[in-house]
Structure formats: C-alpha cells, structure tokens
Design a protein around this motif. Structure first.
Motif, PDB file in Angstrom:
ATOM      1  N   SER A 119      52.138  53.203 100.799  1.00 26.38           N
ATOM      2  CA  SER A 119      52.317  53.789  99.465  1.00 26.38           C
ATOM      3  C   SER A 119      53.263  54.983  99.509  1.00 26.38           C
ATOM      4  O   SER A 119      53.965  55.266  98.535  1.00 26.38           O
ATOM      5  N   HIS A 120      53.295  55.710 100.644  1.00 27.83           N
ATOM      6  CA  HIS A 120      54.207  56.847 100.755  1.00 27.83           C
ATOM      7  C   HIS A 120      55.660  56.396 100.647  1.00 27.83           C
ATOM      8  O   HIS A 120      56.506  57.131 100.118  1.00 27.83           O
ATOM      9  N   ILE A 121      55.960  55.199 101.148  1.00 24.81           N
ATOM     10  CA  ILE A 121      57.334  54.697 101.057  1.00 24.81           C
ATOM     11  C   ILE A 121      57.718  54.480  99.598  1.00 24.81           C
ATOM     12  O   ILE A 121      58.813  54.876  99.162  1.00 24.81           O
ATOM     13  N   PHE A 122      56.832  53.863  98.834  1.00 25.89           N
ATOM     14  CA  PHE A 122      57.101  53.683  97.400  1.00 25.89           C
ATOM     15  C   PHE A 122      57.234  55.041  96.709  1.00 25.89           C
ATOM     16  O   PHE A 122      58.068  55.216  95.808  1.00 25.89           O
ATOM     17  N   TYR A 123      56.419  55.987  97.127  1.00 21.81           N
ATOM     18  CA  TYR A 123      56.459  57.323  96.532  1.00 21.81           C
ATOM     19  C   TYR A 123      57.818  57.977  96.795  1.00 21.81           C
ATOM     20  O   TYR A 123      58.446  58.517  95.880  1.00 21.81           O
ATOM     21  N   LEU A 124      58.277  57.914  98.042  1.00 19.84           N
ATOM     22  CA  LEU A 124      59.552  58.531  98.395  1.00 19.84           C
ATOM     23  C   LEU A 124      60.717  57.853  97.686  1.00 19.84           C
ATOM     24  O   LEU A 124      61.725  58.506  97.378  1.00 19.84           O
ATOM     25  N   ASN A 125      60.582  56.550  97.436  1.00 23.10           N
ATOM     26  CA  ASN A 125      61.634  55.806  96.738  1.00 23.10           C
ATOM     27  C   ASN A 125      61.500  55.873  95.218  1.00 23.10           C
ATOM     28  O   ASN A 125      62.293  55.250  94.504  1.00 23.10           O
ATOM     29  N   HIS A 126      60.483  56.602  94.743  1.00 24.05           N
ATOM     30  CA  HIS A 126      60.208  56.698  93.297  1.00 24.05           C
ATOM     31  C   HIS A 126      60.023  55.310  92.674  1.00 24.05           C
ATOM     32  O   HIS A 126      60.423  55.066  91.530  1.00 24.05           O
ATOM     33  N   ASP A 127      59.408  54.422  93.456  1.00 31.67           N
ATOM     34  CA  ASP A 127      59.198  53.035  93.004  1.00 31.67           C
ATOM     35  C   ASP A 127      57.833  52.948  92.321  1.00 31.67           C
ATOM     36  O   ASP A 127      56.834  52.548  92.915  1.00 31.67           O
ATOM     37  N   MET A 128      57.831  53.317  91.040  1.00 36.40           N
ATOM     38  CA  MET A 128      56.579  53.398  90.300  1.00 36.40           C
ATOM     39  C   MET A 128      55.935  52.030  90.116  1.00 36.40           C
ATOM     40  O   MET A 128      54.706  51.889  90.190  1.00 36.40           O
ATOM     41  N   ALA A 129      56.736  51.011  89.910  1.00 32.46           N
ATOM     42  CA  ALA A 129      56.195  49.683  89.630  1.00 32.46           C
ATOM     43  C   ALA A 129      55.410  49.142  90.825  1.00 32.46           C
ATOM     44  O   ALA A 129      54.270  48.689  90.687  1.00 32.46           O
ATOM     45  N   HIS A 130      56.014  49.196  92.008  1.00 33.31           N
ATOM     46  CA  HIS A 130      55.327  48.669  93.188  1.00 33.31           C
ATOM     47  C   HIS A 130      54.141  49.542  93.597  1.00 33.31           C
ATOM     48  O   HIS A 130      53.136  49.037  94.099  1.00 33.31           O
ATOM     49  N   LEU A 131      54.264  50.851  93.373  1.00 28.88           N
ATOM     50  CA  LEU A 131      53.141  51.733  93.693  1.00 28.88           C
ATOM     51  C   LEU A 131      51.954  51.442  92.778  1.00 28.88           C
ATOM     52  O   LEU A 131      50.792  51.446  93.223  1.00 28.88           O
ATOM     53  N   ALA A 132      52.226  51.148  91.515  1.00 27.38           N
ATOM     54  CA  ALA A 132      51.146  50.804  90.587  1.00 27.38           C
ATOM     55  C   ALA A 132      50.462  49.501  90.993  1.00 27.38           C
ATOM     56  O   ALA A 132      49.223  49.394  90.960  1.00 27.38           O
ATOM     57  N   SER A 135      39.159  55.552 102.069  1.00 26.80           N
ATOM     58  CA  SER A 135      40.006  56.735 101.904  1.00 26.80           C
ATOM     59  C   SER A 135      41.456  56.332 101.680  1.00 26.80           C
ATOM     60  O   SER A 135      42.174  56.972 100.899  1.00 26.80           O
ATOM     61  N   GLU A 136      41.897  55.259 102.329  1.00 32.49           N
ATOM     62  CA  GLU A 136      43.281  54.804 102.156  1.00 32.49           C
ATOM     63  C   GLU A 136      43.541  54.403 100.709  1.00 32.49           C
ATOM     64  O   GLU A 136      44.594  54.708 100.146  1.00 32.49           O
ATOM     65  N   THR A 137      42.570  53.719 100.102  1.00 33.67           N
ATOM     66  CA  THR A 137      42.715  53.327  98.699  1.00 33.67           C
ATOM     67  C   THR A 137      42.844  54.548  97.810  1.00 33.67           C
ATOM     68  O   THR A 137      43.694  54.601  96.902  1.00 33.67           O
ATOM     69  N   CYS A 138      42.000  55.532  98.040  1.00 34.43           N
ATOM     70  CA  CYS A 138      42.024  56.743  97.219  1.00 34.43           C
ATOM     71  C   CYS A 138      43.365  57.469  97.340  1.00 34.43           C
ATOM     72  O   CYS A 138      43.879  58.012  96.350  1.00 34.43           O
ATOM     73  N   ILE A 139      43.946  57.469  98.522  1.00 35.28           N
ATOM     74  CA  ILE A 139      45.252  58.113  98.689  1.00 35.28           C
ATOM     75  C   ILE A 139      46.336  57.335  97.953  1.00 35.28           C
ATOM     76  O   ILE A 139      47.222  57.931  97.328  1.00 35.28           O
ATOM     77  N   VAL A 140      46.264  56.018  97.994  1.00 36.69           N
ATOM     78  CA  VAL A 140      47.240  55.206  97.259  1.00 36.69           C
ATOM     79  C   VAL A 140      47.168  55.513  95.764  1.00 36.69           C
ATOM     80  O   VAL A 140      48.196  55.750  95.110  1.00 36.69           O
ATOM     81  N   LEU A 145      50.318  48.265  94.003  1.00 32.40           N
ATOM     82  CA  LEU A 145      49.571  48.509  95.240  1.00 32.40           C
ATOM     83  C   LEU A 145      48.263  49.238  94.944  1.00 32.40           C
ATOM     84  O   LEU A 145      47.218  48.922  95.526  1.00 32.40           O
ATOM     85  N   ALA A 146      48.309  50.208  94.035  1.00 29.65           N
ATOM     86  CA  ALA A 146      47.092  50.936  93.668  1.00 29.65           C
ATOM     87  C   ALA A 146      46.058  49.992  93.059  1.00 29.65           C
ATOM     88  O   ALA A 146      44.858  50.087  93.357  1.00 29.65           O
ATOM     89  N   ARG A 147      46.523  49.073  92.249  1.00 32.36           N
ATOM     90  CA  ARG A 147      45.594  48.126  91.630  1.00 32.36           C
ATOM     91  C   ARG A 147      44.992  47.174  92.657  1.00 32.36           C
ATOM     92  O   ARG A 147      43.774  46.945  92.668  1.00 32.36           O
ATOM     93  N   SER A 148      45.824  46.633  93.542  1.00 35.08           N
ATOM     94  CA  SER A 148      45.323  45.655  94.514  1.00 35.08           C
ATOM     95  C   SER A 148      44.366  46.302  95.516  1.00 35.08           C
ATOM     96  O   SER A 148      43.342  45.708  95.878  1.00 35.08           O
TER      97      SER A 148
END
Length: 562
Positions: free
Chosen positions: A283-296, A310-315, A298-301
């Motif tokens: 998720s940090h990679i998506f964050y650094l790339n400002h890739d909101m769509a893929h981060l969303a 804890s990993e889910t909560c960080i995502v 990933l958070a849902r899945s």
C-alpha cells in the motif's frame, strides 16, 4: 519431510498456531503435500501418533485455546513435567500481556495501543515470577525443554536481561529448530551483522532454519540487498513459499526499487490472494505514487479478508491519509477529518500488533499534520522503543523538533537516521538542511554532496539546487554556477518548473552577463519572463541593460588625434 510433520504436530499441541502455520507453509513447498492436498508422510513408532498428554494438560490446553489463559495456568499450577511447565508459564505470560494491554489501552493520549509498550513495575514483577518458575522448575528436576527456553528468552528480553535472553533463545533453537517464533525473537536481539555471523558460525547448529534466521536477521538489520539474495536462495529450495516471496517483495520496496516490488507483490497476491504479509508495504507504493484508485481497492480487499490484522489497518489508514492530502488545498476541514480517521486505523494497527513500530511512526506523521506535536513525539518514541532501527521514526523525531525550531535536537535525531540509512539521500538532505539552519555551511555542503551521489529512483531532487545556494552563500560563485546549471539541465530534462527554476535562471543570467556572455544571459532572462511579477520585472530590466551593452559595443571608438 517426516521431521517437519512431527514438528507441526508438536507446535500445534503446545498452542503455537503462528509457528505451526508458518511451518506448514514451508512443508507445502518441499513436496510434503500430495496432489490431493493430503499429507504423504507416515507416522513412525515413537512419533507424534504415540505421543500423549495427561488429562489435566488436555484440560488446560482446551482452556488455553479459548483464551482463558489465567485459568489454564491455574489448572497446571503444579507441573509434573516439562510440557506442563511450558504451558503453565506460557499461559501466565499471555494472561499478563492480555491484562496489561487491556489496562494500557484506555490511558494513552493517542488512544488504544499507544501506551502498550510503557514500562510497568507491576508487569515486570509478574515477569520475574515466570522467570523464577522456569529456573526453580529446573531445580526440582523438571528440565526445561526448548519451549520453556523460548518463553524464558521472551521474558528476559522484556526485563531487558539481554545476554540471558540470547542464551535462552540459542538453547531453544538448537534443541527444537522448527519454532520460527524463537528464531525471530533471537534475530531481533542482534545488534549488527557481525553478531549474527558469529552466532551462525559458533553458537547455532547447522540446519535449514539457520539459513532462514540469517536471511531474516539481515532483513531487520536493513541489509536489504544481502537479505534479498539470501531469501532468493531459500525460495529456490522452497519454491512458492509465500513468506519468502513477501520478504523479497518487501526488500525491493525498502531498496526503493518500486517497479520490482510492485511486480513481486502482484505475483504473490495473485498466487496467494488471502495472504496479508507485508501488504502494508504494498500500500505504501500506491501511496507514494498517489494512486488513489488502487489503494482504495486494496483497502477494500484486505478489509474483507481480515479487518483485525495490523497490516489491514495500515492499508486503510494509508487510504484515509492520502485522501486528506489530495483535498487539503480545497477543504482543510475535511482533510483534517481524514487525517483523524487515518490516526484511528493506525491506532488499531498498534492495538492488534503492539510491536509493529510502523504503526506508531505513521501515527506520528499524521499527528504532525494535525499540529499535535506533543502526541507526535510520543508516537515516534514508541516506535523507537519497539525498534531502535526504525530510521523513519528517528527521522520523524528530527522533523518534529525542526518544526519546534529546536535544530540541535533535530540534528541529533537526523544523524541517528543517517547512521541507520546511510544510502538514503533523503536522510542526508534532512541533515544538511539542519546544518544549513545552524549556519554550518561546510557540513551542510558535505551532506548535500553525499545526497547528490545517491541516485534518487524517481522524481527530481532539490539537492543540486541546495548545493548551488550553499556554495553561493559561501562565496564560491564559480562552483555555484556549475550546480545551478546542472540543476536547470536536470529540471529541463524532467520538464519540471517551479520557483527553483526561476532562481536558477536568475543566477545563471546574472553570471553570464557579468562574464560578458550576453547571448546566454539574454536566453536565461528571456525564459525568466514567464515567472512571478518580481522575476519578470527584474528580467525586463536586465534585458534592457543587455540591449544597451550591445549598442555600446557596436559604436566604434574614435581614433585619438596625433
């Protein structure tokens, strides 16, 4: 293979589900599971099939399995063998940790989990009782087994009896090498690579798990290139193992080879879709790339897979953090709300895994955005209490004291971050910035020069621009000219604008004009016309002066009369 199957049963019988799960993952990658998914191993006489426990051990284990740790300990209050002693003290330990976590979760300023690492005299007294039970048990003829040594190692580690903890854990892994938890606990006590090498060479018997220990130790010591090589070698022995694949992907991420990390993570989660190991790094990679769509997505899945990891909560926390940063300019109140929601999820991550330093570091960064500096400092300190090698937490402390305009404190913390991450130009640039604030121009130049030698994987760094400004401040205009010209060339290649380009053009134009290179000066000042009103006005004046100079140069000088 048969040895692993026996070890899996032993781990399961002793209430170690994580170690058992890890070992079954290893077993599935070394030919121990047939095509139908049924075990192909057989049980030998004297193996696990003939291994039995007393009725009261079975009773205590059933209570342990449903989380009644104190009750399980009470059932085995007078252990008669090493297995009963282990389950008794292990239940004691988990009961203490559960009680302490419940008590501390309500009193920290940051919410649940923030104070879970706070020293407690009552907790320490209880841990000393466990230590005494194990040592006196040995004195009564109940010779502690490898599992008792593991618990003794954990307890003495928590009591800060580090040499004793190492000795206990070394005994544990030598007597029963299949307990991955013992190897991880031992690795976390190693101060540097030389200590790990010494343990491997002189204290630990040859075993495949010794290779796992070595690779994992390199990983947590942030020797990621060496760890990558070691885990790749293990993956050849155990093809498809998700643990090793996750470590390889995370090592690529830590090395900032984001494309390789992304590919490795995608392949891992395609083959093992419910695996959550290191998904927070993903998720940090998506964050650094400002890739909101893929981060969303990933958070849902991950939330659908397991909300209480804890990993889910960080995502999910990263998702809310990025949401706040993307709208901060248009709606500051909503951005603040998103940051507070991010903090809530980072707190949950710390609650589910109190030893996950990343959760506290991310919490501290969000508190900085919320201008809650005191709680930010508390969060960063929790992170370094858990993991003294967490360079991001040390860097966060430096940033916090920089905000508080206490540069001497900030310098100390940034120097600590640099010592832990010497190949990261961001750490050197932060330290150089502090030296510049303190007026130590020479040290600032050294730091930014070091940062400039470390290639940034993406984007345009401001290192060249800062070096140009520092040399100009020092009075070395010639060296400043070289850096300003290199910075402008790099920004032109990347098609990046901004006030730094205007400053580059202003200096270069002034330099060229002063040295009689009017064509270059005219080119620089002409480009400057498209920037701020002040820059444009200055450029117009300079262009007029260049035009006057050219006219004067064009007028012939009359010959003097004889």
């Amino acid at each position: 293979m048969e040895e692993i199957a026996v070890a899996v049963r032993q781990l399961s019988d002793r209430g170690l589900p994580k170690s058992c799960s890890w070992l079954t993952g290893l077993m599935c990658c070394c030919g121990g599971v047939g095509e139908e998914g049924k075990s192909t191993s057989t049980t030998t006489p004297g193996g696990v099939a003939n291994y039995g426990f007393s009725a009261r051990y079975t009773r205590a284990k059933s209570l342990f399995d449903v989380g009644e740790f104190a009750r399980a300990s009470w059932v085995l209050s007078d252990p008669t063998n090493a297995d009963e002693l282990f389950l008794h003290v292990y239940s004691d330990f988990l009961a203490i940790e559960k009680r302490y976590s419940e008590d501390s979760s309500d009193k920290g300023p940051g919410g649940p989990g923030l104070d879970s690492m706070r020293p407690s005299s009552h907790r320490n007294a209880s841990l000393l009782v466990i230590r005494e039970k194990i040592t006196t048990g040995a004195g009564r003829g109940l010779k502690p087994n490898a599992f008792c040594d593991w618990i003794l190692g954990i307890v003495t580690r928590e009591l800060q009896f580090i040499p004793e903890a190492k000795e206990s854990l070394v005994r544990s892994v030598n007597n029963f090498p299949w307990n991955i938890s013992a190897w991880i606990d031992l690795a976390e006590l190693c101060a540097d690579e030389s200590e790990v090498s010494q343990l491997v060479a002189t204290n630990i018997a040859p075993h495949v798990m010794r290779n796992v220990f070595y690779a994992y130790s390199l990983f947590i010591l942030q020797q990621h290139a060496s760890a990558l090589e070691a885990f790749s070698s293990l993956l050849q022995q155990f093809p498809g193992n998700s643990f090793f694949r996750a470590k390889i992907a995370s090592a690529y991420f830590q090395l900032r080879e984001y494309d390789k990390a992304m590919s490795a993570f995608q392949q891992l989660y395609h083959d093992d879709p419910f695996c959550l190991d290191h998904v927070d790094d993903y998720s940090h990679i998506f964050y650094l790339n400002h890739d909101m769509a893929h981060l969303a997505l990933l958070a849902r899945s991950t939330s659908e897979t397991d909300k209480q990891r804890s990993e889910t909560c960080i995502v999910v926390g990263n998702y809310f953090s990025l949401s706040g940063r993307q709208i901060v300019a248009s709606n500051s109140q909503l951005a603040e709300d998103y940051s507070r929601r991010a903090v809530t999820y980072f707190q949950r991550a710390a609650m589910f895994d109190p030893r996950k330093s990343d959760a506290y570091t991310l919490m501290g960064l969000e508190y900085l955005l919320l201008r809650d500096v005191q709680t930010a400092v508390s969060s960063f300190w929790k992170a370094v209490e858990i993991n003294k090698r967490d360079f991001k937490a040390w860097n966060g402390l430096g940033t916090t004291y920089q905000v508080l305009k206490q540069p001497l404190y900030a310098m100390w913390y940034f120097r600590k971050a640099v010592s832990l991450r010497p190949n990261d130009e961001r750490m050197w640039a932060a330290l150089g910035d502090i030296y510049s604030t303190l007026g130590n121009t020479d040290s600032a130049i050294e730091c930014f020069t070091r940062a400039n030698t470390l290639e940034a994987p993406t984007g345009v760094s401001s290192t060249l621009h800062r070096l140009a400004g520092l040399h100009n401040k020092k009075g070395d205009a010639a060296q400043a000219f070289e850096y300003y010209r290199a910075d402008l060339a790099r920004r032109d290649a990347e098609k990046v604008g901004g006030p730094e380009v205007a400053e580059d053009l202003m200096f270069l134009g002034t330099w060229a004009k002063a040295h009689g290179n009017l064509d270059d000066a005219e080119s620089y000042f002409t480009r400057l016309l498209g920037y701020s009103d002040k820059d444009t006005e200055t450029a117009k004046i300079e262009l007029c002066q260049i035009h006057i100079n050219r006219q004067q140069q064009a007028i012939p000088t009359p010959n003097n009369a004889p």
